[in-house]
Design a protein around this motif. Sequence first.
Motif, PDB file in Angstrom:
ATOM      1  N   ALA A  77       0.834  -1.204   0.000  1.00 15.39           N
ATOM      2  CA  ALA A  77       0.000   0.000   0.000  1.00 15.39           C
ATOM      3  C   ALA A  77       0.870   1.256   0.000  1.00 15.39           C
ATOM      4  CB  ALA A  77      -0.931  -0.004   1.212  1.00 15.39           C
ATOM      5  N   ILE A  78       1.951   1.244   0.771  1.00 11.11           N
ATOM      6  CA  ILE A  78       2.845   2.404   0.788  1.00 11.11           C
ATOM      7  C   ILE A  78       3.545   2.544  -0.564  1.00 11.11           C
ATOM      8  CG2 ILE A  78       4.959   3.326   1.823  1.00 11.11           C
ATOM      9  CD1 ILE A  78       3.888   2.376   4.516  1.00 11.11           C
ATOM     10  N   VAL A  79       3.902   1.434  -1.195  1.00  9.81           N
ATOM     11  CA  VAL A  79       4.495   1.491  -2.532  1.00  9.81           C
ATOM     12  C   VAL A  79       3.513   2.119  -3.520  1.00  9.81           C
ATOM     13  CG1 VAL A  79       5.241   0.060  -4.489  1.00  9.81           C
ATOM     14  CG2 VAL A  79       6.152  -0.373  -2.213  1.00  9.81           C
ATOM     15  N   MET A  80       2.232   1.752  -3.417  1.00 10.00           N
ATOM     16  CA  MET A  80       1.236   2.333  -4.319  1.00 10.00           C
ATOM     17  C   MET A  80       1.102   3.838  -4.090  1.00 10.00           C
ATOM     18  SD  MET A  80      -1.739  -0.552  -4.733  1.00 10.00           S
ATOM     19  CE  MET A  80      -2.120  -0.703  -3.008  1.00 10.00           C
ATOM     20  N   VAL A  81       1.161   4.262  -2.835  1.00 13.51           N
ATOM     21  CA  VAL A  81       1.114   5.703  -2.550  1.00 13.51           C
ATOM     22  C   VAL A  81       2.341   6.383  -3.132  1.00 13.51           C
ATOM     23  CG1 VAL A  81       1.209   7.433  -0.710  1.00 13.51           C
ATOM     24  CG2 VAL A  81      -0.330   5.490  -0.491  1.00 13.51           C
ATOM     25  N   GLN A  82       3.514   5.790  -2.930  1.00 14.92           N
ATOM     26  CA  GLN A  82       4.756   6.382  -3.441  1.00 14.92           C
ATOM     27  C   GLN A  82       4.762   6.482  -4.957  1.00 14.92           C
ATOM     28  OE1 GLN A  82       7.626   3.744  -1.665  1.00 14.92           O
ATOM     29  NE2 GLN A  82       8.094   5.206  -0.041  1.00 14.92           N
ATOM     30  N   ASN A  83       4.189   5.511  -5.630  1.00 15.60           N
ATOM     31  CA  ASN A  83       4.205   5.498  -7.088  1.00 15.60           C
ATOM     32  C   ASN A  83       3.113   6.347  -7.723  1.00 15.60           C
ATOM     33  OD1 ASN A  83       6.429   3.876  -7.212  1.00 15.60           O
ATOM     34  ND2 ASN A  83       5.278   1.992  -7.437  1.00 15.60           N
ATOM     35  N   SER A  84       2.152   6.807  -6.939  1.00  9.14           N
ATOM     36  CA  SER A  84       1.057   7.553  -7.536  1.00  9.14           C
ATOM     37  C   SER A  84       0.971   9.008  -7.080  1.00  9.14           C
ATOM     38  CB  SER A  84      -0.276   6.854  -7.256  1.00  9.14           C
ATOM     39  OG  SER A  84      -0.504   6.785  -5.870  1.00  9.14           O
ATOM     40  N   ILE A  85       1.780   9.406  -6.125  1.00 11.85           N
ATOM     41  CA  ILE A  85       1.751  10.771  -5.598  1.00 11.85           C
ATOM     42  C   ILE A  85       3.055  11.466  -5.983  1.00 11.85           C
ATOM     43  CG2 ILE A  85       1.624  12.158  -3.480  1.00 11.85           C
ATOM     44  CD1 ILE A  85      -0.933  10.617  -3.997  1.00 11.85           C
ATOM     45  N   PRO A  86       2.995  12.719  -6.437  1.00  9.93           N
ATOM     46  CA  PRO A  86       4.236  13.454  -6.739  1.00  9.93           C
ATOM     47  C   PRO A  86       5.118  13.548  -5.493  1.00  9.93           C
ATOM     48  CG  PRO A  86       2.325  14.669  -7.521  1.00  9.93           C
ATOM     49  CD  PRO A  86       1.804  13.519  -6.725  1.00  9.93           C
ATOM     50  N   SER A  87       6.419  13.527  -5.699  1.00  4.99           N
ATOM     51  CA  SER A  87       7.343  13.482  -4.568  1.00  4.99           C
ATOM     52  C   SER A  87       7.214  14.694  -3.655  1.00  4.99           C
ATOM     53  CB  SER A  87       8.782  13.328  -5.057  1.00  4.99           C
ATOM     54  OG  SER A  87       9.145  14.432  -5.845  1.00  4.99           O
ATOM     55  N   VAL A  88       6.756  15.827  -4.166  1.00  5.85           N
ATOM     56  CA  VAL A  88       6.627  17.011  -3.314  1.00  5.85           C
ATOM     57  C   VAL A  88       5.477  16.876  -2.317  1.00  5.85           C
ATOM     58  CG1 VAL A  88       7.686  18.586  -4.961  1.00  5.85           C
ATOM     59  CG2 VAL A  88       5.233  18.214  -5.036  1.00  5.85           C
ATOM     60  N   ALA A  89       4.533  15.997  -2.569  1.00  7.10           N
ATOM     61  CA  ALA A  89       3.411  15.786  -1.652  1.00  7.10           C
ATOM     62  C   ALA A  89       3.482  14.423  -0.984  1.00  7.10           C
ATOM     63  CB  ALA A  89       2.094  15.928  -2.406  1.00  7.10           C
ATOM     64  N   LEU A  90       4.563  13.703  -1.181  1.00  5.32           N
ATOM     65  CA  LEU A  90       4.667  12.328  -0.698  1.00  5.32           C
ATOM     66  C   LEU A  90       4.673  12.235   0.823  1.00  5.32           C
ATOM     67  CD1 LEU A  90       4.814   9.505  -1.800  1.00  5.32           C
ATOM     68  CD2 LEU A  90       7.279   9.711  -1.901  1.00  5.32           C
ATOM     69  N   GLY A  91       5.410  13.116   1.485  1.00  5.75           N
ATOM     70  CA  GLY A  91       5.480  13.072   2.943  1.00  5.75           C
ATOM     71  C   GLY A  91       4.121  13.281   3.590  1.00  5.75           C
ATOM     72  N   VAL A  92       3.385  14.272   3.116  1.00  9.46           N
ATOM     73  CA  VAL A  92       2.048  14.543   3.656  1.00  9.46           C
ATOM     74  C   VAL A  92       1.107  13.384   3.336  1.00  9.46           C
ATOM     75  CG1 VAL A  92       0.044  16.069   3.484  1.00  9.46           C
ATOM     76  CG2 VAL A  92       2.338  17.035   3.565  1.00  9.46           C
ATOM     77  N   SER A  93       1.225  12.824   2.139  1.00  8.85           N
ATOM     78  CA  SER A  93       0.345  11.718   1.743  1.00  8.85           C
ATOM     79  C   SER A  93       0.567  10.496   2.621  1.00  8.85           C
ATOM     80  CB  SER A  93       0.580  11.352   0.282  1.00  8.85           C
ATOM     81  OG  SER A  93       0.318  12.454  -0.541  1.00  8.85           O
ATOM     82  N   ILE A  94       1.812  10.129   2.837  1.00  8.50           N
ATOM     83  CA  ILE A  94       2.093   8.968   3.687  1.00  8.50           C
ATOM     84  C   ILE A  94       1.724   9.280   5.132  1.00  8.50           C
ATOM     85  CG2 ILE A  94       3.927   7.501   4.597  1.00  8.50           C
ATOM     86  CD1 ILE A  94       5.138   7.493   1.812  1.00  8.50           C
ATOM     87  N   GLY A  95       1.941  10.522   5.562  1.00  6.31           N
ATOM     88  CA  GLY A  95       1.529  10.915   6.903  1.00  6.31           C
ATOM     89  C   GLY A  95       0.025  10.772   7.098  1.00  6.31           C
ATOM     90  N   MET A  96      -0.752  11.205   6.111  1.00  7.93           N
ATOM     91  CA  MET A  96      -2.208  11.069   6.189  1.00  7.93           C
ATOM     92  C   MET A  96      -2.630   9.594   6.138  1.00  7.93           C
ATOM     93  SD  MET A  96      -3.586  13.881   6.780  1.00  7.93           S
ATOM     94  CE  MET A  96      -5.290  13.442   6.526  1.00  7.93           C
ATOM     95  N   PHE A  97      -1.947   8.809   5.316  1.00  8.83           N
ATOM     96  CA  PHE A  97      -2.215   7.370   5.238  1.00  8.83           C
ATOM     97  C   PHE A  97      -2.034   6.735   6.618  1.00  8.83           C
ATOM     98  CE2 PHE A  97      -0.415   3.098   4.661  1.00  8.83           C
ATOM     99  CZ  PHE A  97      -1.416   2.484   3.943  1.00  8.83           C
TER     100      PHE A  97
END
Length: 191
Positions: A77-97
């Motif tokens: 699931a984290i790999v899917m988030v990393q591969n689908s979210i731009p790197s500039v928003a990745l930290g916030v996206s994984i934090g929200m996940f």
Amino acid sequence: MMAVYMLVCGPISTIWGGWITDRFSKTDVGMPSRLCGLAQLLTIPFVCGTLLFENFELALASLGFMFLIGECWISPAIVMVQNSIPSVALGVSIGMFEFVGNMAGSLSTFLVGYADIHGEGIGTGVQRLDYIILAALCIAYTVSGLLFIFPIPKSFKNHMRYRPQSTIAHDPATDHLIDTGLGKENSLIQS
């Protein structure tokens, strides 16, 4: 005993799921999603065993297998988030996940405890609560498993792609982020 299972079976399952994802996702971009779905569906019998076995040792063994099989969804699931979210928003996206997952787990634990203490009005105590939890978990595991295996919309596989993080670059002339791997401007971040 639950803490021991979470400390032993959970990490083994997470690492195992990460290894499978690393091994196969480079050639099969849909594999992380299918691994999440398969883990959810294979966990259902062990959820049932944990809640329905009257033998304490069998219920504990079922709980161990539930964690050993069911927790392997985290890494894909984290790999899917990393591969689908731009790197500039990745930290916030994984934090929200992580936040949503932790809040769901904490809130459900609170609600189970609350229902157990104040359960006179909802049914016949713990046994009724077991069946409510069992039904909710089986429905949730089945629906999430099927949605991971058969994602909606159909363009999900086209959106999921292996993308090294180094493909995002900053263009100082326009102050925009450019995806150098795909040649498309990222319109999400503009200063």
